[in-house]
Write a protein that holds these residues in place. Structure first.
Motif, PDB file in Angstrom:
ATOM      1  N   THR A   1       0.830  -1.208   0.000  1.00  0.00           N
ATOM      2  CA  THR A   1       0.000   0.000   0.000  1.00  0.00           C
ATOM      3  C   THR A   1       0.865   1.259   0.000  1.00  0.00           C
ATOM      4  O   THR A   1       0.503   2.260  -0.629  1.00  0.00           O
ATOM      5  CB  THR A   1      -0.974   0.015   1.187  1.00  0.00           C
ATOM      6  OG1 THR A   1      -0.243  -0.016   2.426  1.00  0.00           O
ATOM      7  CG2 THR A   1      -1.931  -1.167   1.123  1.00  0.00           C
ATOM      8  N   ARG A   2       2.005   1.212   0.673  1.00  0.00           N
ATOM      9  CA  ARG A   2       2.897   2.376   0.648  1.00  0.00           C
ATOM     10  C   ARG A   2       3.456   2.587  -0.766  1.00  0.00           C
ATOM     11  O   ARG A   2       3.582   3.724  -1.238  1.00  0.00           O
ATOM     12  CB  ARG A   2       4.043   2.196   1.641  1.00  0.00           C
ATOM     13  CG  ARG A   2       3.603   2.295   3.093  1.00  0.00           C
ATOM     14  CD  ARG A   2       4.797   2.372   4.041  1.00  0.00           C
ATOM     15  NE  ARG A   2       4.366   2.356   5.439  1.00  0.00           N
ATOM     16  CZ  ARG A   2       3.903   3.410   6.086  1.00  0.00           C
ATOM     17  NH1 ARG A   2       3.810   4.582   5.443  1.00  0.00           N
ATOM     18  NH2 ARG A   2       3.543   3.329   7.352  1.00  0.00           N
ATOM     19  N   ALA A   3       3.789   1.491  -1.444  1.00  0.00           N
ATOM     20  CA  ALA A   3       4.313   1.602  -2.805  1.00  0.00           C
ATOM     21  C   ALA A   3       3.259   2.168  -3.751  1.00  0.00           C
ATOM     22  O   ALA A   3       3.573   2.989  -4.632  1.00  0.00           O
ATOM     23  CB  ALA A   3       4.790   0.235  -3.294  1.00  0.00           C
ATOM     24  N   LEU A   4       2.012   1.755  -3.579  1.00  0.00           N
ATOM     25  CA  LEU A   4       0.945   2.273  -4.426  1.00  0.00           C
ATOM     26  C   LEU A   4       0.699   3.749  -4.161  1.00  0.00           C
ATOM     27  O   LEU A   4       0.481   4.541  -5.090  1.00  0.00           O
ATOM     28  CB  LEU A   4      -0.333   1.467  -4.208  1.00  0.00           C
ATOM     29  CG  LEU A   4      -0.285   0.024  -4.716  1.00  0.00           C
ATOM     30  CD1 LEU A   4      -1.491  -0.758  -4.222  1.00  0.00           C
ATOM     31  CD2 LEU A   4      -0.203  -0.010  -6.235  1.00  0.00           C
ATOM     32  N   LEU A   5       0.748   4.149  -2.897  1.00  0.00           N
ATOM     33  CA  LEU A   5       0.571   5.559  -2.567  1.00  0.00           C
ATOM     34  C   LEU A   5       1.698   6.398  -3.178  1.00  0.00           C
ATOM     35  O   LEU A   5       1.468   7.516  -3.672  1.00  0.00           O
ATOM     36  CB  LEU A   5       0.523   5.754  -1.053  1.00  0.00           C
ATOM     37  CG  LEU A   5       0.330   7.192  -0.544  1.00  0.00           C
ATOM     38  CD1 LEU A   5      -0.959   7.798  -1.092  1.00  0.00           C
ATOM     39  CD2 LEU A   5       0.328   7.207   0.989  1.00  0.00           C
TER      40      LEU A   5
ATOM     41  N   GLU B   1       1.335  -4.870  -9.967  1.00  0.00           N
ATOM     42  CA  GLU B   1       1.991  -4.565  -8.697  1.00  0.00           C
ATOM     43  C   GLU B   1       1.328  -5.287  -7.533  1.00  0.00           C
ATOM     44  O   GLU B   1       1.996  -5.705  -6.586  1.00  0.00           O
ATOM     45  CB  GLU B   1       1.981  -3.052  -8.458  1.00  0.00           C
ATOM     46  CG  GLU B   1       2.855  -2.284  -9.432  1.00  0.00           C
ATOM     47  CD  GLU B   1       2.933  -0.809  -9.087  1.00  0.00           C
ATOM     48  OE1 GLU B   1       3.369  -0.484  -7.972  1.00  0.00           O
ATOM     49  OE2 GLU B   1       2.560   0.002  -9.956  1.00  0.00           O
ATOM     50  N   ILE B   2       0.014  -5.441  -7.614  1.00  0.00           N
ATOM     51  CA  ILE B   2      -0.696  -6.156  -6.555  1.00  0.00           C
ATOM     52  C   ILE B   2      -0.320  -7.631  -6.579  1.00  0.00           C
ATOM     53  O   ILE B   2      -0.058  -8.247  -5.531  1.00  0.00           O
ATOM     54  CB  ILE B   2      -2.216  -5.960  -6.718  1.00  0.00           C
ATOM     55  CG1 ILE B   2      -2.562  -4.474  -6.609  1.00  0.00           C
ATOM     56  CG2 ILE B   2      -2.985  -6.768  -5.685  1.00  0.00           C
ATOM     57  CD1 ILE B   2      -3.906  -4.107  -7.176  1.00  0.00           C
ATOM     58  N   ILE B   3      -0.269  -8.192  -7.764  1.00  0.00           N
ATOM     59  CA  ILE B   3       0.116  -9.599  -7.904  1.00  0.00           C
ATOM     60  C   ILE B   3       1.542  -9.810  -7.399  1.00  0.00           C
ATOM     61  O   ILE B   3       1.831 -10.766  -6.658  1.00  0.00           O
ATOM     62  CB  ILE B   3      -0.020 -10.046  -9.373  1.00  0.00           C
ATOM     63  CG1 ILE B   3      -1.500 -10.059  -9.781  1.00  0.00           C
ATOM     64  CG2 ILE B   3       0.614 -11.413  -9.592  1.00  0.00           C
ATOM     65  CD1 ILE B   3      -1.709 -10.155 -11.280  1.00  0.00           C
ATOM     66  N   ALA B   4       2.435  -8.915  -7.790  1.00  0.00           N
ATOM     67  CA  ALA B   4       3.824  -9.030  -7.336  1.00  0.00           C
ATOM     68  C   ALA B   4       3.926  -8.863  -5.832  1.00  0.00           C
ATOM     69  O   ALA B   4       4.703  -9.565  -5.168  1.00  0.00           O
ATOM     70  CB  ALA B   4       4.686  -7.980  -8.047  1.00  0.00           C
TER      71      ALA B   4
ATOM     72  N   LYS C   1       3.145   5.961  -5.915  1.00  0.00           N
ATOM     73  CA  LYS C   1       2.897   6.159  -7.349  1.00  0.00           C
ATOM     74  C   LYS C   1       2.135   7.462  -7.598  1.00  0.00           C
ATOM     75  O   LYS C   1       2.180   8.018  -8.701  1.00  0.00           O
ATOM     76  CB  LYS C   1       2.099   4.989  -7.922  1.00  0.00           C
ATOM     77  CG  LYS C   1       2.878   3.695  -8.068  1.00  0.00           C
ATOM     78  CD  LYS C   1       2.007   2.590  -8.602  1.00  0.00           C
ATOM     79  CE  LYS C   1       1.533   2.864 -10.004  1.00  0.00           C
ATOM     80  NZ  LYS C   1       2.630   2.792 -11.007  1.00  0.00           N
ATOM     81  N   PHE C   2       1.426   7.905  -6.579  1.00  0.00           N
ATOM     82  CA  PHE C   2       0.655   9.146  -6.682  1.00  0.00           C
ATOM     83  C   PHE C   2       1.305  10.273  -5.860  1.00  0.00           C
ATOM     84  O   PHE C   2       0.637  11.174  -5.374  1.00  0.00           O
ATOM     85  CB  PHE C   2      -0.777   8.897  -6.209  1.00  0.00           C
ATOM     86  CG  PHE C   2      -1.533   7.939  -7.081  1.00  0.00           C
ATOM     87  CD1 PHE C   2      -2.292   8.395  -8.147  1.00  0.00           C
ATOM     88  CD2 PHE C   2      -1.479   6.570  -6.856  1.00  0.00           C
ATOM     89  CE1 PHE C   2      -2.983   7.516  -8.972  1.00  0.00           C
ATOM     90  CE2 PHE C   2      -2.170   5.682  -7.671  1.00  0.00           C
ATOM     91  CZ  PHE C   2      -2.926   6.151  -8.728  1.00  0.00           C
ATOM     92  N   ASP C   3       2.640  10.184  -5.744  1.00  0.00           N
ATOM     93  CA  ASP C   3       3.432  11.193  -5.028  1.00  0.00           C
ATOM     94  C   ASP C   3       2.950  11.386  -3.593  1.00  0.00           C
ATOM     95  O   ASP C   3       2.990  12.501  -3.043  1.00  0.00           O
ATOM     96  CB  ASP C   3       3.392  12.530  -5.781  1.00  0.00           C
ATOM     97  CG  ASP C   3       4.012  12.438  -7.166  1.00  0.00           C
ATOM     98  OD1 ASP C   3       5.017  11.718  -7.302  1.00  0.00           O
ATOM     99  OD2 ASP C   3       3.490  13.070  -8.098  1.00  0.00           O
ATOM    100  N   ASP C   4       2.500  10.281  -2.996  1.00  0.00           N
ATOM    101  CA  ASP C   4       2.027  10.299  -1.605  1.00  0.00           C
ATOM    102  C   ASP C   4       0.898  11.318  -1.386  1.00  0.00           C
ATOM    103  O   ASP C   4       0.728  11.839  -0.278  1.00  0.00           O
ATOM    104  CB  ASP C   4       3.182  10.590  -0.638  1.00  0.00           C
ATOM    105  CG  ASP C   4       4.214   9.466  -0.626  1.00  0.00           C
ATOM    106  OD1 ASP C   4       3.802   8.297  -0.729  1.00  0.00           O
ATOM    107  OD2 ASP C   4       5.409   9.761  -0.531  1.00  0.00           O
ATOM    108  N   ASP C   5       0.124  11.538  -2.441  1.00  0.00           N
ATOM    109  CA  ASP C   5      -0.944  12.539  -2.379  1.00  0.00           C
ATOM    110  C   ASP C   5      -2.298  11.860  -2.559  1.00  0.00           C
ATOM    111  O   ASP C   5      -2.640  11.439  -3.674  1.00  0.00           O
ATOM    112  CB  ASP C   5      -0.739  13.585  -3.468  1.00  0.00           C
ATOM    113  CG  ASP C   5      -1.791  14.691  -3.431  1.00  0.00           C
ATOM    114  OD1 ASP C   5      -2.682  14.650  -2.558  1.00  0.00           O
ATOM    115  OD2 ASP C   5      -1.725  15.577  -4.301  1.00  0.00           O
ATOM    116  N   PRO C   6      -3.092  11.723  -1.506  1.00  0.00           N
ATOM    117  CA  PRO C   6      -4.401  11.070  -1.643  1.00  0.00           C
ATOM    118  C   PRO C   6      -5.329  11.809  -2.605  1.00  0.00           C
ATOM    119  O   PRO C   6      -6.189  11.187  -3.242  1.00  0.00           O
ATOM    120  CB  PRO C   6      -4.948  11.069  -0.219  1.00  0.00           C
ATOM    121  CG  PRO C   6      -4.197  12.142   0.495  1.00  0.00           C
ATOM    122  CD  PRO C   6      -2.846  12.166  -0.114  1.00  0.00           C
ATOM    123  N   ASN C   7      -5.160  13.121  -2.734  1.00  0.00           N
ATOM    124  CA  ASN C   7      -5.983  13.873  -3.674  1.00  0.00           C
ATOM    125  C   ASN C   7      -5.702  13.456  -5.122  1.00  0.00           C
ATOM    126  O   ASN C   7      -6.606  13.491  -5.970  1.00  0.00           O
ATOM    127  CB  ASN C   7      -5.753  15.374  -3.502  1.00  0.00           C
ATOM    128  CG  ASN C   7      -6.306  15.885  -2.185  1.00  0.00           C
ATOM    129  OD1 ASN C   7      -7.445  15.609  -1.834  1.00  0.00           O
ATOM    130  ND2 ASN C   7      -5.484  16.617  -1.439  1.00  0.00           N
TER     131      ASN C   7
END
Length: 297
Positions: A179-183, A211-214, A185-191
């Motif tokens: 989940t940190r890696a996915l966040l 990425e989820i599968i990996a 991807k969006f520059d740690d910006d929930p917006n």
């Protein structure tokens, strides 16, 4: 082209992440293939027609076939988002081929993967298809599209992952490495995630699936839990279709084979590799449709 063996035939497999086309003749088989942009007529009809047309033209160019000849071709168009006769007629009217059969993407997937044989298919890519083939008759469970179904699919995984990321950001559950890696991807910006989600098509969510599968393969706890949840749904689908231990099962699509690690052993004892792609199925159906049409005349 009066010789039926030399009549051009076209197979098209259109889905949320891309369109594929094959062109050839009954005698020669496939002469050329091409790939193009997404084609889901429920998500974007005009773009789907544009991408199907340009992809078929690219295949024809590779085969050295003039575009003018395409108006004489017999085509089977298997495309996501065809929900009934209205969409069917719209696709037929939007494409320039001589004769056409139009279906959603399920018959082409089943025909290609099982090679015309009896068995069960879990085709999981951007969307999800659970199907049984018995003596040429197809039975389906699910496949109602991303808005209300497609559980276990790449799009479903991507959407679930972003929901989990937002829960983590709000402190309602704990982050994992995935989940940190996915966040990030969006520059740690929930917006930025919100903005993405407002415009995203199923195929856009599906781009997150690898990425989820990996992550699950790397033993990320959330990644494993969502894959197990998807596998539980797929097993329920097979049971509803009448699957019994030892029956033939094919896992296909970009995501489908990755569920093998999460399905119960009794579902895998009759597993086979895919005998062909959905594009192979579309071409096979185009050829069969042409033969049937000639025999009926």
């Amino acid at each position: 082209m009066t010789d039926s063996g030399r009549t051009l035939i076209i197979g098209v497999d259109g889905g949320g992440t891309g369109c594929r086309a094959a062109i050839g003749t009954p005698n020669d088989g496939v002469l050329a293939r091409a790939e193009g942009g997404r084609a889901n007529v429920a998500s974007d009809f005009a773009l789907s027609i544009k991408n199907i047309t340009s992809t078929v033209e690219a295949a024809a160019e590779r085969a050295g076939i003039p575009r003018a000849e395409l108006s004489k071709a017999a085509a089977h168009i298997g495309v996501a988002g065809v929900l009934g006769p209205i969409e069917n007629a719209q696709v037929v009217s939007g494409l320039p081929y001589g004769s056409m059969t139009v279906t959603d993407d399920r018959p082409t997937a089943v025909t290609g993967a099982l090679g015309g044989q009896d068995g069960y298919l879990l085709s999981v890519g951007t969307g999800t298809i659970a199907a049984a083939s018995t003596s040429g008759t197809f039975t389906y469970v699910g496949g109602w599209g991303f808005a209300v179904a497609d559980q276990a699919s790449g799009a479903w995984l991507g959407r679930a992952a972003l929901e989990q990321v937002m829960l983590c950001h709000d402190g309602l559950t704990d982050h994992t490495r995935l989940t940190r890696a996915l966040l990030s991807k969006f520059d740690d910006d929930p917006n930025a995630i919100v903005a993405f989600s407002m415009a995203a098509k199923p195929g856009d969510f599906g781009t997150l699936a690898p990425e989820i599968i990996a992550g699950a393969q790397a033993l990320d706890p959330w990644g494993q839990s969502i894959m197990k949840k998807g596998a539980d749904h797929l097993m329920r689908c097979l049971t509803r279709l009448g699957f019994l231990p030892g029956d033939t099962l094919c896992l296909s699509g970009g995501v489908g084979p990755h569920y093998a690690d999460y399905l119960a052993a009794e579902f895998l004892s009759g597993r086979i590799e895919s005998r062909g792609s959905a594009l192979d199925g579309a071409f096979q159906l185009a050829r069969s449709n042409l033969v049937n049409q000639l025999e009926s005349n």
